[in-house]
Design a protein around this motif. Structure first.
Motif, mmCIF file in Angstrom:
data_model
loop_
_atom_site.group_PDB
_atom_site.id
_atom_site.type_symbol
_atom_site.label_atom_id
_atom_site.label_comp_id
_atom_site.label_asym_id
_atom_site.label_seq_id
_atom_site.Cartn_x
_atom_site.Cartn_y
_atom_site.Cartn_z
ATOM 1 N N ARG A 133 0.798 -1.145 0.012
ATOM 2 C CA ARG A 133 -0.008 -0.064 -0.017
ATOM 3 C C ARG A 133 0.878 1.445 -0.137
ATOM 4 N N GLY A 158 -3.630 -0.933 -2.779
ATOM 5 C CA GLY A 158 -4.232 0.179 -2.813
ATOM 6 C C GLY A 158 -3.345 1.385 -2.630
ATOM 7 N N HIS A 159 -3.637 2.502 -3.356
ATOM 8 C CA HIS A 159 -2.818 3.728 -3.225
ATOM 9 C C HIS A 159 -1.446 3.558 -3.829
ATOM 10 N N GLN A 162 -0.597 6.162 -6.334
ATOM 11 C CA GLN A 162 -1.315 7.311 -6.387
ATOM 12 C C GLN A 162 -0.631 8.735 -6.355
ATOM 13 N N SER A 178 -5.733 -8.318 -9.469
ATOM 14 C CA SER A 178 -6.194 -7.526 -8.703
ATOM 15 C C SER A 178 -5.649 -6.030 -8.363
ATOM 16 N N GLY A 180 -5.704 -2.721 -6.047
ATOM 17 C CA GLY A 180 -6.312 -2.255 -4.945
ATOM 18 C C GLY A 180 -6.957 -0.876 -4.997
ATOM 19 N N ASP A 181 -7.640 -0.382 -4.056
ATOM 20 C CA ASP A 181 -8.394 0.569 -4.224
ATOM 21 C C ASP A 181 -7.690 2.200 -4.601
ATOM 22 N N ASN A 182 -8.153 2.976 -5.113
ATOM 23 C CA ASN A 182 -7.207 4.220 -5.787
ATOM 24 C C ASN A 182 -5.990 3.939 -6.128
ATOM 25 N N CYS A 183 -5.785 2.727 -6.758
ATOM 26 C CA CYS A 183 -4.240 2.434 -6.943
ATOM 27 C C CYS A 183 -3.600 3.637 -7.997
ATOM 28 N N SER A 185 -4.919 6.829 -8.463
ATOM 29 C CA SER A 185 -5.959 7.963 -8.033
ATOM 30 C C SER A 185 -4.815 8.955 -8.480
#
Length: 188
Positions: A133, A158-159, A162, A178, A180-183, A185
């Motif tokens: 992350r 995630g991130h 970012q 897969s 992650g969230d906001n990878c 962003s």
């Protein structure tokens, strides 16, 4: 005896969380029985080219360098990491521009390169178990990420990328299933 020697040296230096210093590189003992150390920040930031050796001799003992625990410095240009290193802790906020993660590195800590706004290019070992992350969050200059096609894991946390504004394209290995969230962003 070794613990006493290390404690004495650390207490002699001002403002440092390290056990000894050789050739202006600071080391923290990871295991006395295994004679292993990690590179760390000392009394001040690194401000030059750093060539980390695979081993160092101190008080008639040879220590294997297996980790970059913490290393920062806005004027840190290249860092040469030896094949003996298996773990990257934190280089967050450093001025490093190019980095080649050696093939024996299997573990990189969360946010290890967070805020390395001068980092332009990195090669990641195929043995790294995961992209953790926020690994490259706020690495505004990151343009090139290279990894081996045999990249071993199936997800990117995630991130991870970012605010990597300079990253225009990235070839993700086929075995990654897969993200992650906001990878990505904040990436353009």
């Amino acid at each position: 005896e070794l613990k006493y020697i290390i404690a004495t040296i650390a207490n002699e230096e001002e403002h440092g969380d390290f056990d000894f210093k050789i050739d202006n590189i600071y080391y923290k003992v990871i295991s006395v029985p295994d004679l292993t150390v990690g590179v760390c920040n000392g009394a001040k930031e690194y401000e030059r080219i750093i060539n980390i050796p695979p081993s160092v001799s101190y008080k008639n003992r040879t220590f294997k360098v297996i980790s970059v625990e913490q290393m920062s410095g806005r004027n840190l240009i290249p860092v040469n990491i030896p094949e003996s290193v298996t773990h990257i802790g934190s280089m967050a906020g450093s001025g490093v521009k190019y980095l080649d993660i050696p093939d024996n590195v299997t573990d990189i800590s969360t946010s290890a390169f967070y805020g390395c706004d001068r980092l332009e290019s990195i090669r990641i070992s195929s043995k790294v178990k995961e992209l953790p992350r926020s690994l490259f969050t706020n690495c505004y200059s990151l343009k090139c990420v290279k990894w081996d096609p045999s990249y071993a894991y199936a997800s990117i946390s995630g991130h991870t990328f970012q605010e990597c504004n300079a990253l225009k394209s990235l070839k993700i290995p086929s075995n990654v299933t897969s993200l992650g969230d906001n990878c990505f962003s904040g990436c353009i």
